[in-house]
Write an enzyme that holds these catalytic residues in place. Structure first.
Site, PDB file in Angstrom:
ATOM      1  N   PHE A 102       0.795  -1.309  -0.056  1.00 10.98           N
ATOM      2  CA  PHE A 102      -0.055   0.025   0.055  1.00 10.98           C
ATOM      3  C   PHE A 102       0.680   1.176   0.002  1.00 10.98           C
ATOM      4  O   PHE A 102       0.314   2.320  -0.483  1.00 10.98           O
ATOM      5  CB  PHE A 102      -1.121   0.053   1.297  1.00 10.98           C
ATOM      6  CG  PHE A 102      -0.146   0.479   2.593  1.00 10.98           C
ATOM      7  CD1 PHE A 102      -0.152   1.624   3.078  1.00 10.98           C
ATOM      8  CD2 PHE A 102       0.377  -0.507   3.387  1.00 10.98           C
ATOM      9  CE1 PHE A 102       0.621   2.036   4.134  1.00 10.98           C
ATOM     10  CE2 PHE A 102       1.001  -0.419   4.600  1.00 10.98           C
ATOM     11  CZ  PHE A 102       1.054   1.168   5.024  1.00 10.98           C
ATOM     12  N   LYS A 144      -0.706  -7.230  -9.004  1.00 12.19           N
ATOM     13  CA  LYS A 144      -2.134  -7.236  -7.960  1.00 12.19           C
ATOM     14  C   LYS A 144      -1.731  -6.381  -6.952  1.00 12.19           C
ATOM     15  O   LYS A 144      -0.719  -6.319  -5.903  1.00 12.19           O
ATOM     16  CB  LYS A 144      -1.773  -8.702  -7.191  1.00 12.19           C
ATOM     17  CG  LYS A 144      -3.167  -9.064  -6.783  1.00 12.19           C
ATOM     18  CD  LYS A 144      -3.932  -8.286  -5.755  1.00 12.19           C
ATOM     19  CE  LYS A 144      -3.120  -8.493  -4.288  1.00 12.19           C
ATOM     20  NZ  LYS A 144      -3.871  -7.641  -3.273  1.00 12.19           N
ATOM     21  N   SER A 185       4.851  -7.376   4.303  1.00  9.17           N
ATOM     22  CA  SER A 185       5.595  -7.561   5.531  1.00  9.17           C
ATOM     23  C   SER A 185       6.343  -8.715   5.279  1.00  9.17           C
ATOM     24  O   SER A 185       6.215  -9.565   4.636  1.00  9.17           O
ATOM     25  CB  SER A 185       4.182  -7.666   6.555  1.00  9.17           C
ATOM     26  OG  SER A 185       3.407  -8.849   6.003  1.00  9.17           O
ATOM     27  N   CYS A 199       9.735   1.792   3.877  1.00 13.12           N
ATOM     28  CA  CYS A 199      10.649   0.903   4.433  1.00 13.12           C
ATOM     29  C   CYS A 199      11.704   1.414   4.887  1.00 13.12           C
ATOM     30  O   CYS A 199      12.559   0.985   5.770  1.00 13.12           O
ATOM     31  CB  CYS A 199      10.880  -0.058   3.402  1.00 13.12           C
ATOM     32  SG  CYS A 199       9.798  -1.206   2.452  1.00 13.12           S
TER      33      CYS A 199
END
Length: 338
Positions: free
Chosen positions: A149, A173, A226, A281
């Site tokens: 996201f 995706k 994650s 990140c």
């Protein structure tokens, strides 16, 4: 309400599952759209389109592929503000952050425009007595990108320009929290002249992901997200014979030594901690201070954070909202624990 659907063969495809999830503007909490959540059948339809397009795209000349990539680059450069506004509306990051994200992704598009020299094979004559060795590089087939996201444009653009330039077809995706950027990008590819089926978008949740990881038509998967999901993606994809690149969540630490320029360090910590609302990140999660400078540095950081303007990313804010209320509550829990 806007229905955010799949993209198959250069056109919008609503899917048949009947399942959907709300998409919200994090700055206002308003529901701005409804994203389709693919069924297994929907996912297979998208994958089948990529598989059907692969033979012709694989056999397309490098000259043709490069021309389309250059056209895509020019369109993206001219209209990147549109994409930045879409990102801000669904992710919440301020427009300058969103525009920076697009620019970082565009760097990879530009790199892919010059990919031809990296696709060369090699020839070694008499590697052993009367033995010549030849190597060639060939596309794999349909490949999948499962993106997070926090960077709905940049992370996919790290992957798909290279995949497309090298003759593969793509199924993207995106995160169901930020689904619209992917469709905007897909439409731009079509405008640039990319043949139908080469770039496709599959909206959805775990059902869509599992089909990408297990469907034999998908030859490779790139994932960012994650760590627990990265482990799942890697183990599932590789067990089904796929090449998998699974990048898990990062936690970054900064160390400030006693002889550091504390003003410079404070500026760096604020930028690292609050840029993109900390949802990236490279955000600094922990600051380790050596020696007796800690109180002074904390004071300088606190002084700077008091001047930050938080709010709607379209209204001259320094930091936008977190992407969802659930994420906001999780961050607030850390403050409470502290």
């Amino acid at each position: 309400m806007t229905v955010i659907a799949h993209w198959i063969d250069n056109t919008i495809a609503p899917g048949s599952s009947g399942n959907s999830a709300p998409v919200t503007n994090p700055a206002t909490g308003a529901v701005t759209g409804s994203v389709a959540l693919a069924s297994v059948q929907d996912a297979r339809a998208v994958i089948d389109a990529a598989a059907a397009a692969f033979p012709d795209w694989r056999d397309s000349s490098l000259a043709k592929r490069t021309a389309i990539l250059f056209a895509f680059r020019e369109l993206l450069n001219a209209r990147k503000h549109e994409l930045a506004e879409i990102i801000t509306a669904e992710h919440g990051k301020v427009l300058s952050d969103a525009l920076g994200e697009v620019s970082r992704g565009q760097e990879v598009v530009e790199f892919a425009c010059g990919i031809a020299h990296l696709l060369k094979g090699g020839m070694t004559e008499n590697a052993s007595t009367n033995v010549d060795v030849t190597s060639i590089r060939q596309p794999l087939g349909p490949v999948a990108i499962i993106s997070p996201f926090n960077f709905p444009a940049m992370v996919p653009m790290w992957f798909f320009p290279i995949a497309i330039a090298t003759g593969n077809t793509v199924v993207l995706k995106p995160s169901e929290k930020v689904p619209s950027a992917s469709l905007w990008i897909a439409a731009l590819w079509a405008e640039a002249g990319l043949p139908a089926g080469v770039f496709n978008v599959l909206q959805g949740d775990k059902t869509a992901v599992d089909e990408l990881l297990t469907n034999p038509a998908i030859k490779a998967v790139s994932f960012v997200g994650s760590t627990p999901i990265a482990q799942y993606v890697y183990s599932t994809g590789t067990s089904h014979g796929k090449r998998v690149q699974a990048l898990g969540g990062a936690k970054n630490h900064a160390i400030v030594l006693p002889d550091a320029d504390l003003d410079l360090a404070a500026d760096a910590m604020v930028n690292a901690g609050f840029g993109s609302a900390g949802e990236r990140c490279m955000a600094i999660s922990a600051l380790v201070v050596v020696g007796d400078i800690a109180d002074e540095l904390v004071g300088k950081i606190a002084e700077r954070t008091r001047t930050l303007k938080t709010g709607d990313g379209t209204k001259n804010s320094d930091m936008g909202p977190l992407v969802t209320k659930a994420h906001r509550d999780k961050v607030a829990s850390y403050v409470d624990a502290g």
